[in-house]
Design a protein around this motif. Structure first.
Motif, PDB file in Angstrom:
ATOM      1  N   TYR A   1       0.810  -1.215   0.000  1.00  0.00           N
ATOM      2  CA  TYR A   1       0.000   0.000   0.000  1.00  0.00           C
ATOM      3  C   TYR A   1       0.845   1.268   0.000  1.00  0.00           C
ATOM      4  O   TYR A   1       0.302   2.370   0.114  1.00  0.00           O
TER       5      TYR A   1
ATOM      6  N   ASP B   1       4.137   0.789   4.205  1.00  0.00           N
ATOM      7  CA  ASP B   1       2.897   0.321   4.833  1.00  0.00           C
ATOM      8  C   ASP B   1       3.158  -0.522   6.071  1.00  0.00           C
ATOM      9  O   ASP B   1       2.214  -1.077   6.648  1.00  0.00           O
TER      10      ASP B   1
ATOM     11  N   ASN C   1      -0.810   9.560   4.297  1.00  0.00           N
ATOM     12  CA  ASN C   1      -1.338   8.344   3.694  1.00  0.00           C
ATOM     13  C   ASN C   1      -2.053   7.506   4.744  1.00  0.00           C
ATOM     14  O   ASN C   1      -1.531   7.258   5.825  1.00  0.00           O
ATOM     15  N   ASP C   2      -3.236   7.039   4.391  1.00  0.00           N
ATOM     16  CA  ASP C   2      -3.995   6.163   5.270  1.00  0.00           C
ATOM     17  C   ASP C   2      -3.887   4.746   4.721  1.00  0.00           C
ATOM     18  O   ASP C   2      -4.602   4.362   3.801  1.00  0.00           O
TER      19      ASP C   2
ATOM     20  N   ASN D   1      -4.790   2.117   6.074  1.00  0.00           N
ATOM     21  CA  ASN D   1      -5.940   1.299   6.407  1.00  0.00           C
ATOM     22  C   ASN D   1      -6.905   1.158   5.232  1.00  0.00           C
ATOM     23  O   ASN D   1      -7.741   0.254   5.209  1.00  0.00           O
ATOM     24  N   GLN D   2      -6.795   2.058   4.279  1.00  0.00           N
ATOM     25  CA  GLN D   2      -7.629   1.949   3.078  1.00  0.00           C
ATOM     26  C   GLN D   2      -7.191   0.791   2.193  1.00  0.00           C
ATOM     27  O   GLN D   2      -7.944   0.363   1.323  1.00  0.00           O
ATOM     28  N   GLN D   3      -5.983   0.304   2.400  1.00  0.00           N
ATOM     29  CA  GLN D   3      -5.471  -0.858   1.681  1.00  0.00           C
ATOM     30  C   GLN D   3      -5.595  -0.680   0.171  1.00  0.00           C
ATOM     31  O   GLN D   3      -6.036  -1.573  -0.544  1.00  0.00           O
ATOM     32  N   SER D   4      -5.131   0.449  -0.287  1.00  0.00           N
ATOM     33  CA  SER D   4      -5.166   0.736  -1.718  1.00  0.00           C
ATOM     34  C   SER D   4      -3.816   0.433  -2.349  1.00  0.00           C
ATOM     35  O   SER D   4      -2.776   0.901  -1.877  1.00  0.00           O
ATOM     36  N   THR D   5      -3.851  -0.372  -3.393  1.00  0.00           N
ATOM     37  CA  THR D   5      -2.640  -0.667  -4.147  1.00  0.00           C
ATOM     38  C   THR D   5      -2.536   0.186  -5.409  1.00  0.00           C
ATOM     39  O   THR D   5      -1.627  -0.032  -6.217  1.00  0.00           O
ATOM     40  N   ASP D   6      -3.434   1.144  -5.571  1.00  0.00           N
ATOM     41  CA  ASP D   6      -3.401   2.015  -6.747  1.00  0.00           C
ATOM     42  C   ASP D   6      -2.222   2.978  -6.656  1.00  0.00           C
ATOM     43  O   ASP D   6      -1.779   3.351  -5.561  1.00  0.00           O
TER      44      ASP D   6
ATOM     45  N   ASP E   1      -0.102   6.230  -6.417  1.00  0.00           N
ATOM     46  CA  ASP E   1      -0.339   7.498  -5.725  1.00  0.00           C
ATOM     47  C   ASP E   1       0.357   8.618  -6.499  1.00  0.00           C
ATOM     48  O   ASP E   1       1.584   8.770  -6.421  1.00  0.00           O
TER      49      ASP E   1
END
Length: 595
Positions: A45, A66, A393-394, A396-401, A403
């Motif tokens: 993340y 992360d 950066n959060d 916890n959103q578990q975004s792999t997109d 940034d």
């Protein structure tokens, strides 16, 4: 032999009985390749700061911003699996900087910015031990013969020797920098003589210590005035590959600490902004690799001729990353390369085609070149002001997109560093050609920097160089900036050393160099730093602003501005105020405020 797809044949072949043929095949394809097949592993993340293969090559660990350690099953990954088999249960409190496996592949060690070394059990994923340190830990290495012994290189200028059987005892200090507190960025046990540890220090450079004689330097490589950020042993333990900031990587024989085997360079290679690592590759360690600030991974071939002391072109430039490449590791068992950096991906490279892979053994400019637009520094400031704090950066959103703000931040960092490089080296040059001592930059390092560019400029113009005249494609604006700055520095350094040696230069060189120096003296006087509070919070970013044009009114300028004192601007809501001002008005207001 080099054509076709040998993946099926490799799967049917027993590595235990016919491993030599596999090594020969992989080496032959590496020798003939100008590119490699590659595929992305997506699971993190944030930025990935550490990657490491296990001794057998069956596992690969990755960790980053992360705070998670992910362990990949290499065989499953190659067959199409994209997810880590064992995510470690325990997480760090801050960024992970380094990883290491033990020789038995029962534990994986991780450390980073939270001043902790966590020992994870690979079978359960749970933490079995935790060691705390006073400052961040940048490097880890486990003894290849004693799996309970490991070393950690730290930010506070210490290399510590730990033993898991004495977890409550104070670790032994293998190396200390004393009052200078210069950080140790890496430490590595020798694969052939485990009592030897190679270190890379930000001030004193590469050195080898003996664990039987703590605190005593066994051997230094190069001059102690040149800092290093990574030092790696070859598989036989006879050579040491050293990565340096702003200078080319260099290869040493352990028995010849003052005379390097070779230095490696490329027209667009640049290493300054982030912490990077390096490695050997090939069954005979005939290649060396390092990432670069221009988003590429460079692979050089070590020359067979011992008289060749400088390689001016990379054997292959591996393109595919969309931001700075920091980490690289090679797995000799299957010929895989792994690289990572600012992006949220681990990129696998292979001389044979992998499932769902892209690229090939030849470079295709239409498919391999990154299509991402790189913003200018001013555009990045607008992006930050409009979007808020980049570092918020959060995970916890578990975004792999991807940034875009993080990528833009490092784009701006590289551009500013390249401009600073030119002004610093120009301001350190005096009329008589002797380097002047600057705060935080030794005269010896500046002299070596100028001599390197002078030698590199002569080498690039040498018709006997086998790589001379080879055209290099420009990938992005950062590559273009690096190319321009290197050309200017080479021209200025060559003229500088000709003046010092009393050799007359041509009128064209004098004119070009004088124009270069005077132009960047003006830029140096105009540059100032403006602190931008983000969203009313404490100051956490700097931006290089230009002075108003010379035609401005007399009350705007009273000579060349001095460097800003760094006071934050706190007139109400800074974000709204800044968005209503154009950059020129903002610079003028800030200049009046300080004068």
């Amino acid at each position: 032999m080099l054509g076709g797809n040998p993946v099926c044949a490799l799967e049917r072949r027993s590595l235990a009985g016919r491993g030599l043929h596999v090594s020969e095949l992989l080496d032959a394809r590496l020798e003939a390749a100008s590119g490699l097949y590659h595929r992305d592993l997506v699971a993190h993340y944030g930025c990935i700061n550490a990657i490491e293969f296990s001794a057998s090559g069956a596992l690969m660990a990755s960790g980053g911003d992360d705070r998670r350690v992910l362990v990949w099953d290499v065989a499953r990954t190659l067959s199409g699996g994209r997810h880590p088999v064992v995510p470690m249960v325990s997480q760090h409190l801050s960024n992970i900087f380094c990883l290491a496996f033990d020789a038995a592949e029962r534990r994986v060690f991780s450390a980073g910015n939270d001043k902790q070394v966590i020992v994870h059990d690979l079978a359960t994923g749970a933490a079995v031990d935790v060691f705390t340190e006073q400052q961040a830990v940048y490097g880890l290495s486990v003894d290849p013969c004693r799996e309970n012994v490991f070393v950690a290189s730290c930010e506070n200028g210490r290399v510590l020797l730990f033993d898991l059987r004495m977890s409550l005892a104070e670790p032994h200090s293998l190396a200390e920098q004393g009052s200078s507190l210069a950080a140790y960025y890496s430490a590595m046990f020798s694969p052939s003589e485990p009592q030897l540890v190679a270190t890379a220090n930000s001030k004193t450079g590469a050195a080898v210590y003996d664990v039987r004689m703590p605190g005593r330097v066994l051997q230094r490589y190069g001059a102690c005035r040149y800092g290093a950020m990574s030092a790696r042993y070859s598989s036989d333990g006879r050579r040491l590959f050293v990565l340096r900031r702003r200078l080319p990587p260099v290869l040493y024989d352990l028995m010849s600490p003052t005379s390097p085997i070779c230095q490696f360079d490329h027209p667009f290679y640049y290493n300054s902004c982030t912490m990077k690592s390096c490695c050997f590759a090939g069954s005979r360690d005939q290649f060396v690799l390092s990432g670069s600030d221009d988003f590429n991974l460079y692979m050089w071939r070590i020359p067979d001729n011992p008289e060749t002391k400088r390689v001016s072109r990379a054997h292959a430039v591996l393109r595919g990353h969309r931001s700075i490449v920091n980490q690289v590791r090679y797995c000799p068992q299957n010929g895989l390369l792994a690289s990572s950096g600012v992006e949220k991906i681990v990129k696998l490279w292979s001389p044979v085609q992998l499932p769902d892979s892209e690229g090939g053994l030849t470079f295709d400019p239409e498919t391999e070149r990154s299509s991402r637009r790189i913003p200018r520094q001013g555009e990045y400031v607008d992006m930050v002001v409009n979007a808020g704090d980049i570092f918020g950066n959060d995970f916890n959103q578990q975004s792999t997109d991807e940034d875009p703000r993080m990528l833009a931040f490092f784009d701006s960092l590289v551009q500013r560093e390249i401009e600073t490089l030119t002004t610093e080296t120009d301001s350190s040059t005096e009329e008589d050609g002797a380097p002047s001592r600057r705060r935080g930059d030794s005269s010896d390092e500046t002299a070596d920097f100028h001599s390197y560019f002078a030698a590199a400029s002569d080498l690039d113009n040498d018709p006997t160089d086998g790589c001379a005249g080879v055209s290099c494609p420009v990938d992005n604006i950062i590559s273009r900036m690096i190319d321009i700055k290197r050309s200017q520095l080479m021209r200025a350094a060559r003229l500088r050393w000709r003046r010092a040696a009393g050799v007359p230069a041509s009128s064209d060189e004098e004119t070009a160099a004088d124009g270069f120096h005077s132009r960047h003296r003006r830029v140096l006087h105009k540059a100032r730093y403006v602190w931008l509070p983000l969203g009313g919070a404490e100051v956490s970013s700097r931006y290089t602003a230009r002075a108003p044009p010379a035609a401005a009114s007399s009350d705007d300028s009273d000579g060349a501005p001095a460097e800003a004192a760094g006071a934050p601007l706190t007139n109400g809501n800074t974000k709204d105020n800044f968005s209503r001002l154009n950059r020129r008005d903002f610079r003028r207001r800030n200049y009046r405020r300080r004068h």
